[in-house]
Scaffold this active site. Structure first.
Site, short mmCIF file in Angstrom:
data_model
loop_
_atom_site.label_atom_id
_atom_site.label_comp_id
_atom_site.label_asym_id
_atom_site.label_seq_id
_atom_site.Cartn_x
_atom_site.Cartn_y
_atom_site.Cartn_z
N ASP A 102 0.82 -1.21 0.00
CA ASP A 102 0.00 0.00 0.00
C ASP A 102 0.86 1.26 0.00
O ASP A 102 0.44 2.30 -0.51
CB ASP A 102 -0.95 -0.02 1.20
CG ASP A 102 -1.98 -1.12 1.05
OD1 ASP A 102 -1.67 -2.27 1.41
OD2 ASP A 102 -3.07 -0.85 0.53
N CYS A 143 2.69 -7.60 3.83
CA CYS A 143 1.91 -6.37 3.74
C CYS A 143 0.41 -6.67 3.87
O CYS A 143 -0.02 -7.82 3.81
CB CYS A 143 2.22 -5.66 2.44
SG CYS A 143 1.66 -3.93 2.40
N ASP A 144 -0.37 -5.61 3.99
CA ASP A 144 -1.77 -5.72 4.41
C ASP A 144 -2.55 -6.85 3.75
O ASP A 144 -3.18 -7.67 4.42
CB ASP A 144 -2.50 -4.41 4.09
CG ASP A 144 -1.88 -3.21 4.74
OD1 ASP A 144 -0.76 -3.32 5.28
OD2 ASP A 144 -2.50 -2.14 4.71
N LYS A 145 -2.56 -6.86 2.42
CA LYS A 145 -3.47 -7.79 1.75
C LYS A 145 -2.94 -9.21 1.75
O LYS A 145 -3.71 -10.17 1.70
CB LYS A 145 -3.74 -7.32 0.31
CG LYS A 145 -5.12 -6.79 0.14
CD LYS A 145 -5.52 -5.76 1.21
CE LYS A 145 -4.79 -4.46 1.03
NZ LYS A 145 -5.03 -3.45 2.09
N CYS A 222 4.49 -1.71 8.02
CA CYS A 222 4.31 -0.44 8.73
C CYS A 222 4.23 -0.73 10.23
O CYS A 222 3.45 -1.58 10.66
CB CYS A 222 3.05 0.26 8.24
SG CYS A 222 3.16 0.75 6.51
N SER A 511 -6.53 3.44 5.47
CA SER A 511 -5.39 2.69 5.95
C SER A 511 -5.46 2.62 7.46
O SER A 511 -6.08 3.46 8.11
CB SER A 511 -4.11 3.42 5.54
OG SER A 511 -3.03 3.01 6.32
FE1 FES Z 1 3.06 -2.60 3.58
FE2 FES Z 1 2.08 -0.79 5.33
S1 FES Z 1 2.53 -0.51 3.23
S2 FES Z 1 2.58 -2.87 5.65
#
Ligand code: FES
Length: 595
Positions: A102, A143-145, A222, A511
């Site tokens: 993201d 990462c998130d997804k 993050c 986010s």
């Molecule tokens: Fe990958 Fe936040 S952009 S964990």
């Protein structure tokens, strides 16, 4: 006469066919399709004789990419898992997946690919796992997804499996401004808001450059309670990841190897997988209704991201667990906010790890009667058994990172709340994080934008002022498509000091980094004829958390009159593209954007 290649291929297939069991039920039966094609094994560099006697054949779902820091350590972890499987007499078979960061897509024309990738990642793992005939899975998230998708193929295939988390970013520090008080807890959120502050003239370019150099020394997701760590915490609380696996740093810095805790986590996960197979414990034995309730409770106590709504609904569907958006809301509403993590608090995720990780929060919740202690986990033990040796908050002594249930940061009902109203007939989600909207109801003037870019231009031109409600529409699951995150807008509002005085409502999403007066997931979305499409500049928007409502100050007849003249926005997707297929299949955020 030498046989033709076609003869060899046919003979090999016949050999496989003779041994094939279309309804294979045992691990050995499943993997024989991969283990016994000698010509294929030899050509791929495997020893056919060794393959014949292998133990587990394990899908190692690897979301490796060198494109970004969220998943660039996954390749190394994939090798660690492959080695651990081999040392135990098995064979790991790598299945690749996309890994959208993201951080690279937010605020760009490609932001919609992020949510689209969740289901694609799950599908990739299912396809590879089935096509390679493996009998167990290790899914390496990130990462998130990827984190959101990780449990979906485990529940879908119901083959024994476990999730390994590559880790979060180590934090940093600077010695000036409001950032100095946070100590060694600065994360990407601090950089993002500092960038907006520099743009608004509130800090100097030199100070921004120092923050850029100091806040994120290496790889990892993050670094606080944003979406990736929300999903890793949910996975741990669900019982599908080993205890304390959701919070470790990915590395020390960009030049170091992966963190020792990651290495230990990977090795222990493979050992746990063998135990799961030996005991016949499958994902759906673990991912029960009680496990989902534990995950929701823990995520609320941690102050998790609004994205948990979308992803838990999708995971529950895969697991065959009946779970609605109202279920998540009612379970979460009784949970006090305990963890003093960013974005609502000052601490980074690694600080929680050093305190003992997610188990510290879960122990407090369990002792308060808020968790199901009898839920099974990938350790082969229950939640209560896993937490028995975890220190209580009293035993941990003086600290302000995890608060007791009796003295929380905020009582239940003050984190994420589902609202309804004439703007959200299905639902929408409001993120309070325990500290916004102390004044109760928020009434403001609508400033309507049909894209994130148009809203950003208005904020940057200082056209958005206190008392405004920024409406960003046509950015939902179908309208986006892919429901992009409005994080760059929320960062701009925070960086300009407008976070407490301007609301942002959208059929897109946020986010985990986002904070302020924020409502997302408005369903039905504007692009599918939801009433958000009827709002005009200057309308009065009323946000009332006490009544759990979001309304525009219009009558039903006025909304209907405006909608009579409405037509859907023109499609922006190429026929046959992944986004085209997504638009045709995706459900509303109310149902988790499942396809
Ligand atoms: Fe990958 Fe936040 S952009 S964990």
């Amino acid at each position: 006469m030498a046989p033709s290649l076609a003869w060899w291929a046919a003979a090999d297939r016949a050999n496989m066919s003779a041994m094939a069991e279309p309804t294979a039920t045992t691990p050995d039966e499943k993997t024989r399709y991969w283990r016994t094609s000698r010509v294929e094994l030899r050509a791929a560099g495997f020893d056919p004789d060794r393959a014949r006697n292998l133990g587990l054949v394990v899908t190692v779902a690897s979301s490796y990419t060198n494109a970004h820091r969220c998943n660039n350590r996954v390749g190394r972890i994939t090798d660690l898992v492959l080695d651990a499987v081999a040392e135990a007499g098995g064979q790991g078979l790598v299945v690749g997946t996309p890994a959208v960061s993201d951080a690279l897509t937010q605020g760009t024309p490609n932001a919609g690919y992020s949510l689209v990738s969740r289901d694609l990642i799950a599908d990739c793992i299912e396809v590879g796992h089935r096509a390679h005939h493996a009998n167990a899975l290790v899914v390496i998230s990130g990462c998130d997804k990827v984190g959101a998708a990780a449990m979906m193929p485990l529940a879908r295939t119901n083959d024994p499996g476990i999730v390994v988390y590559p880790g979060t970013s180590s934090p940093g520090s600077v010695d000036f401004g409001p950032w100095a008080a946070k100590g060694n807890n600065l994360t990407i959120l601090d950089y993002a808001e500092a960038r907006a502050a520099e743009e608004a003239g509130r800090i100097s370019p030199g100070e921004l450059a120092q923050i850029e150099r100091c806040i994120m020394p290496g790889s990892g997701t993050c670094g606080a309670m944003f979406t990736a760590n929300t999903m890793s915490s949910i996975t741990e609380a669900m019982g599908m990841m080993l205890p304390r696996g959701a919070s470790h740093p990915a590395d020390v810095d960009a030049a170091s190897d992966v963190h020792d805790d990651v290495k230990a986590h990977a090795a222990a996960s493979v050992a746990a997988l063998h135990h799961l197979v030996a005991e016949g414990i499958r994902p759906r034995d673990i991912m029960t209704r009680h496990a989902f309730e534990n995950a929701i409770t823990t995520a609320y106590a941690l102050g998790g991201s609004t994205n948990l709504y979308l992803h838990l609904l999708a995971i529950a569907r895969e697991a065959g667990v009946v779970l609605t958006i109202e279920d998540i809301n009612s379970i979460g509403a009784r949970v006090p906010l305990l963890a003093n993590l960013q974005p609502h608090g000052p601490y980074a995720m690694v600080a929680l790890h050093q305190l003992g990780g997610v188990p510290v929060v879960m122990r407090e919740l369990l002792d308060a009667g808020l968790l199901h202690g009898d839920a099974l986990t990938v350790t082969g033990r229950t939640v209560a058994e896993n937490l028995a040796g975890v220190p209580t908050l009293a035993e941990l002594g003086d600290q302000d990172l995890v608060r007791p249930v009796a003295d929380p940061l905020a009582p239940g009902g003050n984190h994420i709340t589902v609202l309804h109203g004439n703007l959200a007939p299905e639902s929408c989600v409001l993120k309070l994080s325990g500290k916004t909207l102390e004044r109760g109801q928020f009434r403001g003037r609508a400033r309507v934008f049909d894209s994130e870019a148009a809203a950003m231009a208005a904020i940057r031109a200082s056209e958005i002022v206190a008392g405004d409600v920024v409406v960003v529409r046509n950015v939902g699951p179908a309208g986006g498509p892919g429901m992009p995150e409005m994080v760059m807008l929320t960062i701009q509002l925070q960086g300009r000091g407008l976070g407490a005085d301007v609301a942002l409502i959208t059929d897109g999403r946020f986010s985990g980094v986002s904070h302020g007066i924020l409502i997302g997931h408005i369903s039905p979305e504007a692009a599918r004829g939801g009433p958000l499409a009827a709002v005009r500049d200057g309308d009065t928007i009323v946000i009332d958390p006490g009544n759990r409502s979001l309304d525009v100050d219009l009558t039903d007849a006025e909304i209907a009159e405006r909608m009579a003249a409405w037509s859907p926005p023109p499609s922006t997707v190429a026929p046959g593209s992944v986004r085209d297929k997504y638009v045709r299949l995706v459900s509303s955020a109310h149902y988790g954007c499942v396809q």
